[in-house]
Design an enzyme around this catalytic site. Sequence first.
Site, PDB file in Angstrom:
ATOM      1  N   LYS A   1       0.894  -1.173   0.063  1.00  6.32           N
ATOM      2  CA  LYS A   1      -0.022  -0.173   0.031  1.00  6.32           C
ATOM      3  C   LYS A   1       0.932   1.093   0.086  1.00  6.32           C
ATOM      4  O   LYS A   1       1.860   1.371   1.014  1.00  6.32           O
ATOM      5  CB  LYS A   1      -0.912  -0.047   1.409  1.00  6.32           C
ATOM      6  CG  LYS A   1      -2.313   0.494   1.145  1.00  6.32           C
ATOM      7  CD  LYS A   1      -2.806   0.336   2.521  1.00  6.32           C
ATOM      8  CE  LYS A   1      -4.288   0.745   2.662  1.00  6.32           C
ATOM      9  NZ  LYS A   1      -4.908   0.758   3.909  1.00  6.32           N
TER      10      LYS A   1
HETATM   11  C1  E4P Z   1      -7.935   1.564   4.175  1.00  7.01           C
HETATM   12  O1  E4P Z   1      -7.343   0.800   3.671  1.00  7.01           O
HETATM   13  C2  E4P Z   1      -7.821   2.225   5.434  1.00  7.01           C
HETATM   14  O2  E4P Z   1      -7.118   1.574   6.101  1.00  7.01           O
HETATM   15  C3  E4P Z   1      -9.018   2.681   6.144  1.00  7.01           C
HETATM   16  O3  E4P Z   1     -10.348   2.078   5.453  1.00  7.01           O
HETATM   17  C4  E4P Z   1      -9.166   3.904   6.913  1.00  7.01           C
HETATM   18  O4  E4P Z   1     -10.327   4.053   7.606  1.00  7.01           O
HETATM   19  P1  E4P Z   1     -10.693   5.110   8.767  1.00  7.01           P
HETATM   20  O5  E4P Z   1     -11.098   6.152   8.009  1.00  7.01           O
HETATM   21  O6  E4P Z   1     -12.003   4.644   9.153  1.00  7.01           O
HETATM   22  O7  E4P Z   1      -9.400   5.091   9.341  1.00  7.01           O
END
Ligand code: E4P
Length: 217
Positions: free
Chosen positions: A83
């Site tokens: 990522k």
């Molecule tokens: C996605 O890959 C992220 O880890 C995640 O969905 C972020 O979510 P949040 O906005 O609830 O922290």
Amino acid sequence: MKIFVDTGSIKDIESIAALGILDGVTTNPSLLAKESGDFKQNLKRICDIVKGPVSGEVTATDFAGMMREGHDIAKIDEHMVVKVPLTKEGIRACKALAGEGIKVNVTLCFSPAQALLAAKVGASYISPFVGRLDDISTSGMSLVGEIVEIYRNYDFTTEVLVASCRHPLHVVEAARLGADIATCPPAVIDALFNHPLTSIGLEKFLKDWEKAQAVKA
Ligand code: E4P
């Protein structure tokens, strides 16, 4: 539509995987920071459980650092997806890692223009954060609709991974728009199962059954 769980908790991943509905896992540095133990060993364990795509995020912000960390993450297991953030350096690293056959999830996407860039450099996944957009009074789901439309126009193979899902309606809307994946915290996956009429109906069926058995006895 595929369902991923957005967590670093091995316990939660095990119990959701056991339900047979889990296609993959996303993590981020904030989520992994909450877990004890070595993060690479934890990611390996998650891959062994899920046997599907598991995203692990780089923390470097420069190209060389992202490449180094990306290679380390990819080495953990064949299911690992690297990522990278949607920055110039991240897009450059995505192009290079994808060129080596490594799957990349471009994260922190908040606009259709950003999503277009990720698709152009061969990202396997683009992660629009719907909840964080809703938090600032901007429709996260409108962004998902725009990305799906743009990707269809050009047959991009990048999968739309709807992230930052906060409630079941995000998942339903993502599915209606034709997004490929929704990644949700364990509590949101739990909530997908619930409907009061299911609980009330089951309770009545069981009571009627018990009553009938008592009469027969
Ligand atoms: C996605 O890959 C992220 O880890 C995640 O969905 C972020 O979510 P949040 O906005 O609830 O922290």
